[in-house]
Design an enzyme around this catalytic site. Structure first.
Site, short mmCIF file in Angstrom:
data_model
loop_
_atom_site.label_atom_id
_atom_site.label_comp_id
_atom_site.label_asym_id
_atom_site.label_seq_id
_atom_site.Cartn_x
_atom_site.Cartn_y
_atom_site.Cartn_z
N CYS A 71 0.85 -1.19 0.00
CA CYS A 71 0.00 0.00 0.00
C CYS A 71 0.88 1.24 0.00
O CYS A 71 1.64 1.47 0.96
CB CYS A 71 -0.92 -0.02 1.21
SG CYS A 71 -1.96 1.46 1.38
N CYS B 61 -0.09 3.64 2.88
CA CYS B 61 0.43 3.20 4.18
C CYS B 61 1.91 3.55 4.33
O CYS B 61 2.36 3.99 5.40
CB CYS B 61 0.23 1.69 4.33
SG CYS B 61 -1.49 1.14 4.22
#
Length: 281
Positions: free
Chosen positions: A134, A137
């Site tokens: 991600c 993230c």
């Protein structure tokens, strides 16, 4: 001249007297291999290590030589291979491991998650659901580490989505990065998803729930529905026993009981009615 005996790399040597070479007047044995007698320095050009054991054989002294050839390329490759095996070379650090603070911990299993929430007491616990693939993230992680450093009294629990997909599905986590706040007996306080652009949402929730509070009773942790769902998931090694439900101290009376109680408000009237009914009979 040296003579090889069988496959054991044994060499016969001449008598160890101080013979002189006819040409140069030097000794007949090699200086590199002391105690070995040969007419020519045959073995001086070989890259080897020797280990000699001497004994007497028919009046002549024998020298047992064990030849160990040294390969330069192999000699230089051994330390590198050892370093690779020990992990000193070739190991790249993961981005979610850089900048970790003492109050940050990665969850190992569903049982570890439940136990960590129960053992946190009155601390504010923040669940951080992330994925190594991600990009949001990864961009948000340095700021989360900075906030964890500024708030050492908080507990941050990291949940790797790639390693615990089944657990995340059971907990209804489908958007990343995702956060949940827990505290003591209150259980879950809030949940939301934010990125690097919407980090203010995380800061607002932190300012609202980071105030020290004393909760009455033990820590609640996950909801009972979530615990039962984790226990029902066969992919997880998680056991949960529901708490026994005790009797209600203030039970609500049923309708029949209410009617009976209303008729028994005046016991004298009920007795008179029963006597009249008996006399009339």
């Amino acid at each position: 001249m040296a003579k090889v005996l069988g496959k054991a790399n044994l060499f016969s040597a001449c008598d160890y007297t101080q013979k002189k070479n006819q040409k140069g007047g030097g000794s007949l044995y090699s200086k590199r291999i002391p105690g070995f007698c040969c007419k020519t320095n045959r073995f001086t050009s070989l890259k080897m290590k020797s280990m000699a054991l001497r004994c007497d054989f028919n009046g002549q002294r024998m020298v047992y030589l064990e030849r160990k050839f040294v390969n330069k390329r192999r000699f230089h490759q051994v330390p590198i291979k050892a370093q690779i095996q020990t992990g000193l070379i070739g190991r790249t650090s993961k981005w979610w491991e850089n900048g970790l603070q003492p109050n940050m911990k990665e969850v190992a299993s569903a049982q570890d998650l439940a136990d960590s929430l129960l053992n946190a007491g009155d601390k504010l616990v923040i669940l951080d659901f992330f994925s190594p693939a991600c990009g949001g993230c990864k961009a948000l992680f340095p700021k989360i580490c900075q906030l964890a450093k500024m708030n050492p009294d908080l507990q941050f629990l990291q949940v790797n989505y790639e390693e615990h997909k089944s657990m995340c599905y059971t907990l209804n986590v489908h958007v990343l990065p995702f956060f949940r706040f827990y505290r003591g007996a209150q259980g879950r306080l809030c949940q939301f998803s934010c990125t690097n652009a919407t980090i203010q949402k995380f800061k607002d929730a932190l300012a609202k729930h980071a105030i020290d509070r004393c909760s009455l009773g033990p820590a609640k942790g996950l909801d009972e529905k979530e615990l039962s769902a984790l226990a029902a998931n066969k992919d997880l090694s998680f056991t949960y026993k529901p708490k026994p439900v005790g009797p209600n101290p203030n039970p609500v009376p049923a309708k029949e009981e209410i009617l009976v109680s209303e008729t028994c408000l005046n016991p004298k009237e009920s007795e008179e009615k029963s006597l009249v009914g008996a006399g009339g009979g």
